[in-house]
Design a protein around this motif. Structure first.
Motif, PDB file in Angstrom:
ATOM      1  N   ALA A 402     -52.833  11.347 -41.704  1.00 24.31           N
ATOM      2  CA  ALA A 402     -53.792  11.896 -42.428  1.00 24.31           C
ATOM      3  C   ALA A 402     -54.891  11.853 -40.441  1.00 24.31           C
ATOM      4  O   ALA A 402     -55.196  12.832 -40.397  1.00 24.31           O
ATOM      5  CB  ALA A 402     -54.678  10.927 -42.991  1.00 24.31           C
ATOM      6  N   VAL A 403     -54.317  10.856 -39.784  1.00 25.15           N
ATOM      7  CA  VAL A 403     -55.069  10.902 -38.176  1.00 25.15           C
ATOM      8  C   VAL A 403     -54.667  11.808 -37.341  1.00 25.15           C
ATOM      9  O   VAL A 403     -55.261  12.595 -36.947  1.00 25.15           O
ATOM     10  CB  VAL A 403     -54.510   9.527 -38.086  1.00 25.15           C
ATOM     11  N   PRO A 404     -53.361  12.023 -37.404  1.00 24.13           N
ATOM     12  CA  PRO A 404     -52.701  12.736 -36.583  1.00 24.13           C
ATOM     13  C   PRO A 404     -53.377  14.929 -37.106  1.00 24.13           C
ATOM     14  O   PRO A 404     -53.445  15.738 -36.080  1.00 24.13           O
ATOM     15  CB  PRO A 404     -50.820  12.485 -36.629  1.00 24.13           C
ATOM     16  N   LEU A 405     -53.391  14.714 -38.283  1.00 23.57           N
ATOM     17  CA  LEU A 405     -53.669  15.758 -38.849  1.00 23.57           C
ATOM     18  C   LEU A 405     -55.434  16.292 -38.402  1.00 23.57           C
ATOM     19  O   LEU A 405     -55.558  16.933 -38.189  1.00 23.57           O
ATOM     20  CB  LEU A 405     -53.717  15.869 -40.646  1.00 23.57           C
ATOM     21  N   ALA A 406     -55.430  15.014 -39.014  1.00 30.96           N
ATOM     22  CA  ALA A 406     -57.510  15.122 -38.672  1.00 30.96           C
ATOM     23  C   ALA A 406     -57.977  15.484 -37.025  1.00 30.96           C
ATOM     24  O   ALA A 406     -58.218  16.510 -36.703  1.00 30.96           O
ATOM     25  CB  ALA A 406     -57.392  14.274 -38.443  1.00 30.96           C
ATOM     26  N   TYR A 407     -56.672  15.189 -35.596  1.00 29.10           N
ATOM     27  CA  TYR A 407     -57.016  14.625 -34.264  1.00 29.10           C
ATOM     28  C   TYR A 407     -56.189  16.753 -34.712  1.00 29.10           C
ATOM     29  O   TYR A 407     -57.347  17.656 -33.812  1.00 29.10           O
ATOM     30  CB  TYR A 407     -56.179  14.307 -33.968  1.00 29.10           C
ATOM     31  N   ASN A 408     -55.298  17.360 -35.361  1.00 31.73           N
ATOM     32  CA  ASN A 408     -55.274  18.270 -34.255  1.00 31.73           C
ATOM     33  C   ASN A 408     -55.611  19.472 -35.203  1.00 31.73           C
ATOM     34  O   ASN A 408     -56.118  20.813 -34.882  1.00 31.73           O
ATOM     35  CB  ASN A 408     -53.997  18.528 -35.052  1.00 31.73           C
ATOM     36  N   ILE A 409     -56.478  18.915 -36.274  1.00 31.73           N
ATOM     37  CA  ILE A 409     -57.189  20.291 -36.756  1.00 31.73           C
ATOM     38  C   ILE A 409     -58.613  20.647 -36.045  1.00 31.73           C
ATOM     39  O   ILE A 409     -59.471  21.047 -36.842  1.00 31.73           O
ATOM     40  CB  ILE A 409     -57.252  21.063 -37.884  1.00 31.73           C
ATOM     41  N   GLY A 410     -59.255  19.211 -36.120  1.00 28.98           N
ATOM     42  CA  GLY A 410     -60.206  18.783 -35.548  1.00 28.98           C
ATOM     43  C   GLY A 410     -61.049  18.412 -34.490  1.00 28.98           C
ATOM     44  O   GLY A 410     -60.624  18.662 -33.710  1.00 28.98           O
ATOM     45  N   ASP A 411     -61.718  16.905 -33.741  1.00 26.78           N
ATOM     46  CA  ASP A 411     -61.587  16.521 -32.812  1.00 26.78           C
ATOM     47  C   ASP A 411     -61.771  14.814 -33.448  1.00 26.78           C
ATOM     48  O   ASP A 411     -61.183  14.421 -34.700  1.00 26.78           O
ATOM     49  CB  ASP A 411     -63.382  16.821 -32.308  1.00 26.78           C
ATOM     50  N   ILE A 412     -62.159  13.812 -32.615  1.00 27.53           N
ATOM     51  CA  ILE A 412     -62.200  12.599 -32.511  1.00 27.53           C
ATOM     52  C   ILE A 412     -63.152  11.848 -33.883  1.00 27.53           C
ATOM     53  O   ILE A 412     -62.858  11.128 -34.860  1.00 27.53           O
ATOM     54  CB  ILE A 412     -62.784  12.416 -31.661  1.00 27.53           C
ATOM     55  N   THR A 413     -64.162  12.885 -34.030  1.00 20.28           N
ATOM     56  CA  THR A 413     -65.012  12.850 -34.939  1.00 20.28           C
ATOM     57  C   THR A 413     -64.539  12.536 -36.458  1.00 20.28           C
ATOM     58  O   THR A 413     -64.714  12.287 -37.181  1.00 20.28           O
ATOM     59  CB  THR A 413     -66.463  13.464 -34.742  1.00 20.28           C
ATOM     60  N   LEU A 414     -63.686  13.923 -36.835  1.00 22.20           N
ATOM     61  CA  LEU A 414     -63.180  14.081 -37.847  1.00 22.20           C
ATOM     62  C   LEU A 414     -61.556  13.118 -38.473  1.00 22.20           C
ATOM     63  O   LEU A 414     -61.767  12.348 -39.248  1.00 22.20           O
ATOM     64  CB  LEU A 414     -61.872  15.655 -38.008  1.00 22.20           C
TER      65      LEU A 414
END
Length: 505
Positions: A402-414
């Protein structure tokens, strides 16, 4: 089809346990079903089942944990036999005059003992079991109070072995991303306001105490208040120190017979968690907690507690034979819980063999978008932790994905939102699962029937979980976690007020 197969054993365990109220038989049958899937036929499944038992019982961490739980039972037995538990109850009873204030005290103690969930259950359960019993608080309600403060406080801190573990998972995910500009511990701190379930759960406890009960818990509390039956007729507590140990030395029991062993437990545990993580070698505190050996540290602490309590018993002129009987009786009180834990760990092995976590993630991967990511992660974490009975296991499965996925499709807030959602959903599933070790520990030290604890707690857990889910959905339009949390607290309070005003069946 693979998803359905992989979820069948853990769901069968939960449904059978709730339907039959026979946890051990339900867990064994679910493991055998998993063995059938793996081995291919029902006869070979028996051999596979016992191979899994051997695997989990010879695992170093599991073996140490079995020793730890046994030692905690022995320490609690000595505190009872020396009269320490009764002394604490007498001291508190002079200051606590109502069942409501006894429950609030239990909640406050749960907030104070934040560095480990198991130790929380031992200390708070032993300190308040007699007191809440005197004020006719059902054992189901006490188990809920223990369960709803132990894991949520440990995951929030400020310092705990849970946080060390969580930070280590975040660090590994950041390393895989080559994300060197972000500090894992700071990312954890930024994720705290997004851990909606843990925060809402902690506030739900005093809200329910003040506004009233509902669902099966209302019936349990009415039974205890009207008839004095702390445990429902026909229910069987996982352990009962009072019944197993006989008479306590109430005349000579003093507060220090309770406080000194627990002080040693706390002191040695804090030191050992720091020491085994490399604190003596110069590591910063959070780095040491990330690398600590929890099973070793708490085993040392529990052994030190038993030695201290044994010394106090000898000073009270208990014979060596009596001390030995107390020690063995303390071990025996933990035996039903130890059996459940071995079976629950084996279910975890079954879900690993069937790749349950991976199948759940794969089935939902195509649905993910930046807006939906937090609520979907929350839901997936709930399913995995409920099915496996392990919040740590769910965290370990989801964080690297989930962490890499959130970073790749969003930003650090995501990323911060995703981390909070992982921890939030993991704790909820862990709370509601009858095969969770923290749920088992709460039943043990509250003196509650285990399935009765699960059945009465689920409606209470669903309220903050539902509000948390709404908040994750609302995060698509509101970016402030604190604003969402404030709104969630208002919604939760209103929801509890409305539910408690509904007529009972």
């Amino acid at each position: 089809m693979d998803l359905i197969i992989s979820l069948t054993p853990p769901l069968a365990a939960v449904l059978l346990a709730l339907a039959t109220r026979r946890v051990n038989i339900s867990l064994f049958l679910a493991i055998w079903i998993g063995g059938w899937f793996v081995a291919g036929n029902p006869v070979a499944a028996v051999g596979q089942t016992f191979d899994w038992f051997a695997e989990v019982m010879t695992d170093e961490w599991n073996a140490r944990f079995l020793v730890l739980v046994s030692l905690l039972g022995a320490g609690a037995a000595f505190m009872y036999r020396t009269g320490g538990s009764h002394a604490v109850s007498r001291w508190l009873s002079r200051r606590i005059s109502t069942g409501r204030s006894a429950q609030l005290l239990t909640w406050l103690l749960g907030l104070v003992i934040f560095f480990n969930d198991y130790v929380n259950s031992v200390i708070v359960g032993n300190a308040t079991r007699d007191l809440t019993g005197e004020h006719r608080v059902s054992r189901e309600k006490l188990a809920y109070l223990l369960d709803s403060t132990s894991a949520p406080m440990a995951t929030l801190g400020p310092v705990s072995d849970w946080i060390g573990y969580q930070v280590s998972l975040i660090a590994a995910a950041f390393t895989a991303l080559s994300l060197t500009t972000e500090k894992p511990y700071m990312a954890f701190l930024q994720s705290i306001p997004w851990n909606f379930y843990a925060l809402l759960c902690l506030v739900a406890v005093p809200t329910i105490i003040l506004l009233g009960d509902f669902g099966p818990m209302r019936a349990a509390e009415k039974r205890a208040d009207d008839d004095g039956d702390l445990v429902a007729p026909g229910d069987t507590p996982l352990s009962s120190i009072e019944n197993d140990l006989g008479e306590a030395d109430t005349e000579n029991g003093r507060l220090y017979h309770f406080l000194l062993p627990l002080g040693v437990l706390l002191g040695v545990a804090c030191w050992a968690l720091w020491y085994t993580g490399g604190g003596a070698e110069g590591k910063p505190l959070m780095d040491a907690l990330a690398d600590t050996d929890v099973a070793v540290s708490l085993s040392w602490a529990a052994f030190a507690m038993v030695c201290t309590a044994l010394g106090l018993a000898l000073l009270q002129r208990h014979t060596l034979e009596a001390c030995e009987q107390t020690l063995l009786a303390g071990f025996r009180t933990m035996l039903p819980a130890l059996v459940i834990m071995v079976l629950a760990w084996t279910i975890g092995t079954v879900t690993g063999a069937l790749d349950t976590g991976e199948h759940v993630i794969e089935a939902t991967r195509d649905w993910l978008s930046p807006g939906l990511l937090p609520v979907l992660i929350f839901a997936i974490a709930m399913v995995i932790s409920f099915a496996t009975g392990s919040s740590w296991g769910a965290m370990a499965i989801l964080t690297p994905v989930a962490v890499p996925l959130a970073y790749n499709i969003g930003d650090i807030t995501l990323v911060h939102m995703a981390i909070g959602a992982i921890f939030s959903g993991s704790i909820f599933g862990d709370h509601c699962s009858p095969i969770s070790d923290t749920t088992v520990m709460s039943s043990i030290f509250a003196g509650s029937d285990h399935i009765a604890h699960v059945r009465t707690q689920i409606p209470y857990a669903l309220v903050p979980a539902a509000v948390a889910g709404l908040l994750y959905i609302a995060s698509m339009v509101v970016s402030s976690a604190w604003l969402l949390l404030a709104a969630g607290l208002v919604v939760q309070t209103i929801a509890i007020w409305l539910i408690t005003r509904m007529p009972s069946d």
